[in-house]
Design a protein around this motif. Sequence first.
Motif, PDB file in Angstrom:
ATOM      1  N   SER A  76       0.789  -1.236   0.000  1.00  0.00           N
ATOM      2  CA  SER A  76       0.000   0.000   0.000  1.00  0.00           C
ATOM      3  C   SER A  76       0.823   1.290   0.000  1.00  0.00           C
ATOM      4  CB  SER A  76      -0.947  -0.009   1.206  1.00  0.00           C
ATOM      5  OG  SER A  76      -0.192  -0.069   2.379  1.00  0.00           O
ATOM      6  N   VAL A  78       2.190   4.240  -2.206  1.00  0.00           N
ATOM      7  CA  VAL A  78       2.021   4.846  -3.528  1.00  0.00           C
ATOM      8  C   VAL A  78       3.375   4.974  -4.244  1.00  0.00           C
ATOM      9  CG1 VAL A  78       1.327   6.965  -4.715  1.00  0.00           C
ATOM     10  CG2 VAL A  78      -0.071   6.073  -2.835  1.00  0.00           C
ATOM     11  N   ALA A 117      -9.105   6.045  -1.482  1.00  0.00           N
ATOM     12  CA  ALA A 117      -9.397   7.248  -2.268  1.00  0.00           C
ATOM     13  C   ALA A 117      -8.523   7.307  -3.512  1.00  0.00           C
ATOM     14  CB  ALA A 117      -9.153   8.483  -1.412  1.00  0.00           C
ATOM     15  N   ALA A 118      -7.419   6.569  -3.508  1.00  0.00           N
ATOM     16  CA  ALA A 118      -6.518   6.579  -4.671  1.00  0.00           C
ATOM     17  C   ALA A 118      -7.181   5.974  -5.909  1.00  0.00           C
ATOM     18  CB  ALA A 118      -5.224   5.831  -4.343  1.00  0.00           C
ATOM     19  N   ASN A 169      -7.716   9.632   4.460  1.00  0.00           N
ATOM     20  CA  ASN A 169      -6.439   9.506   5.176  1.00  0.00           C
ATOM     21  C   ASN A 169      -6.628   8.912   6.570  1.00  0.00           C
ATOM     22  OD1 ASN A 169      -5.992  11.474   2.949  1.00  0.00           O
ATOM     23  ND2 ASN A 169      -3.927  11.349   3.748  1.00  0.00           N
ATOM     24  N   HIS A 188       3.704   8.653   5.917  1.00  0.00           N
ATOM     25  CA  HIS A 188       2.491   9.426   6.196  1.00  0.00           C
ATOM     26  C   HIS A 188       2.760  10.644   7.072  1.00  0.00           C
ATOM     27  CE1 HIS A 188       0.561   5.450   5.151  1.00  0.00           C
ATOM     28  NE2 HIS A 188       0.181   6.287   4.212  1.00  0.00           N
ATOM     29  N   LEU A 189       1.929  11.647   6.856  1.00  0.00           N
ATOM     30  CA  LEU A 189       2.182  12.954   7.485  1.00  0.00           C
ATOM     31  C   LEU A 189       2.167  12.910   9.014  1.00  0.00           C
ATOM     32  CD1 LEU A 189       2.622  15.997   7.207  1.00  0.00           C
ATOM     33  CD2 LEU A 189       0.123  16.265   7.191  1.00  0.00           C
ATOM     34  N   ASN A 192       4.917  11.086  10.758  1.00  0.00           N
ATOM     35  CA  ASN A 192       6.180  11.799  10.510  1.00  0.00           C
ATOM     36  C   ASN A 192       6.307  13.039  11.390  1.00  0.00           C
ATOM     37  OD1 ASN A 192       7.384  10.060   8.759  1.00  0.00           O
ATOM     38  ND2 ASN A 192       6.838  11.164   6.899  1.00  0.00           N
ATOM     39  N   ILE A 205       7.535  19.697   4.739  1.00  0.00           N
ATOM     40  CA  ILE A 205       6.243  20.046   4.132  1.00  0.00           C
ATOM     41  C   ILE A 205       6.444  19.948   2.623  1.00  0.00           C
ATOM     42  CG2 ILE A 205       4.577  21.911   3.756  1.00  0.00           C
ATOM     43  CD1 ILE A 205       5.441  23.035   6.529  1.00  0.00           C
ATOM     44  N   PHE A 206       5.777  18.983   2.002  1.00  0.00           N
ATOM     45  CA  PHE A 206       6.002  18.756   0.569  1.00  0.00           C
ATOM     46  C   PHE A 206       5.200  19.749  -0.269  1.00  0.00           C
ATOM     47  CE2 PHE A 206       6.777  14.110   1.909  1.00  0.00           C
ATOM     48  CZ  PHE A 206       8.138  14.334   2.069  1.00  0.00           C
ATOM     49  N   CYS A 217      -1.104  21.065   0.875  1.00  0.00           N
ATOM     50  CA  CYS A 217      -2.178  20.144   0.440  1.00  0.00           C
ATOM     51  C   CYS A 217      -3.228  19.934   1.521  1.00  0.00           C
ATOM     52  CB  CYS A 217      -1.585  18.781   0.106  1.00  0.00           C
ATOM     53  SG  CYS A 217      -0.684  18.759  -1.424  1.00  0.00           S
ATOM     54  N   TYR A 221      -8.772  13.601   7.087  1.00  0.00           N
ATOM     55  CA  TYR A 221      -8.204  12.608   8.021  1.00  0.00           C
ATOM     56  C   TYR A 221      -9.321  11.936   8.809  1.00  0.00           C
ATOM     57  CZ  TYR A 221      -3.839  14.792   6.721  1.00  0.00           C
ATOM     58  OH  TYR A 221      -2.785  15.253   5.983  1.00  0.00           O
ATOM     59  N   VAL A 257      -1.599  20.724   5.369  1.00  0.00           N
ATOM     60  CA  VAL A 257      -0.425  20.158   6.061  1.00  0.00           C
ATOM     61  C   VAL A 257      -0.011  21.093   7.203  1.00  0.00           C
ATOM     62  CG1 VAL A 257       2.016  19.561   5.791  1.00  0.00           C
ATOM     63  CG2 VAL A 257       0.367  18.899   4.016  1.00  0.00           C
ATOM     64  N   ARG A 280       5.771  16.587  -3.595  1.00  0.00           N
ATOM     65  CA  ARG A 280       5.928  15.150  -3.808  1.00  0.00           C
ATOM     66  C   ARG A 280       5.145  14.807  -5.068  1.00  0.00           C
ATOM     67  NH1 ARG A 280       3.996  11.262   1.029  1.00  0.00           N
ATOM     68  NH2 ARG A 280       1.984  11.752   0.115  1.00  0.00           N
ATOM     69  N   ASP A 283       0.897  14.184  -5.829  1.00  0.00           N
ATOM     70  CA  ASP A 283      -0.020  14.603  -4.756  1.00  0.00           C
ATOM     71  C   ASP A 283      -1.079  15.554  -5.294  1.00  0.00           C
ATOM     72  OD1 ASP A 283       0.886  13.279  -2.499  1.00  0.00           O
ATOM     73  OD2 ASP A 283       2.277  14.865  -1.906  1.00  0.00           O
TER      74      ASP A 283
END
Length: 326
Positions: A76, A78, A117-118, A169, A188-189, A192, A205-206, A217, A221, A257, A280, A283
């Motif tokens: 799982s 991505v 959701a992907a 999420n 995952h945010l 992390n 922060i991507f 983004c 959640y 984020v 990233r 996204d």
Amino acid sequence: MAILVTGGAGYIGSHVVKELLDNGEEVLVLDNLETGHKEAVLGGKLFIGDLRDEKFLTDLFRKNDIEGVIHFAASSLVGESMKNPYKYYENNVYGTLCLLKQMVAHRVHKIVFSSTAATYGDPVEIPIKEDHPTNPTNTYGETKLAMENMFKWFSRIHHIDYISLRYFNAAGADQSGRIGEWHEPETHLIPNILRAALNKDTVKIFGDDYPTRDGTCIRDYIHVTDLAEAHILAFDYLRRGKGSNIFNLGSQNGFTVKEVIETAQLVLGKEIKAEVAPRREGDPAVLIASSERIKEELGWQPKYSHMETIIDTAWNFIKKHPNGYS
Ligand code: UFG
């Protein structure tokens, strides 16, 4: 009769196993422990093995009285799916085919499936409803969609009823702090952010140039305990003979984020260092679910999905398990 939970030693699977046990169900867990942790399985009977091992799976189905399946076992990540599509088709699509073969052979006619959701890809409408077009932008989402389509045909031809739950999420941890999210590597945010807080590190922060209120983004959640509860309701729906369906699972609230990092600072009562890094790849700027269908059909109501509760429970788990389950 028992419910078989494939991938029940993983993050979401282990929370569903706990919820099933709390509801007095007989639970069988199948996991190859590639990414799962046996310590996360709080009860039931654990079978360590792989869906693609025909002898192992045939034995499991032959020797146990299985009422239905809740199916999590899958790769799982991505990013990984865009480097190694073979692994994703082999583990996710072929693995599910092996499972369906046994379900047909042993007349097991109920399955709740962990989707994502992907499957939607870049949204053309927010909030995303279940009839939104499905155009995955990565191999992971494409394999999950392929699995959903397999259920559709096995349902028509072999009368297997399925509920596909498309998570947004997933985050947070069980209130007890005994189980939670632990991946190695972690992508995952929220974990992390919390690992950065624990190790006095910096969270990245991507991208801060997205067309959103603060440039970062937006995601929806949903607390893992609310997700687990939805699986119980979905299995019950199958037991009541309501047929197959697809449901989104989100909170219908979007957080950037930066907002997640700010909430984490408030909940933890400490400063968390963050730095802006490049976007990233892949996204989407905004992903927010419409979860109206599952509320109407199953009476599901998220109870733990406030951002403060998500972070508080995830932090409780990480403080108790600073090195994961090891
Ligand atoms: N992010 C950061 N820093 C990090 C990690 C993530 O800024 O260290 C950002 C991401 O760029 C993204 C947001 O935080 O904007 C959330 O990222 P996550 O990796 O936590 O979650 P995703 O939205 O990428 O992924 C989730 C599920 C996937 C699913 C995907 C559907 O975890 O399984 O939604 O798009 F495929």
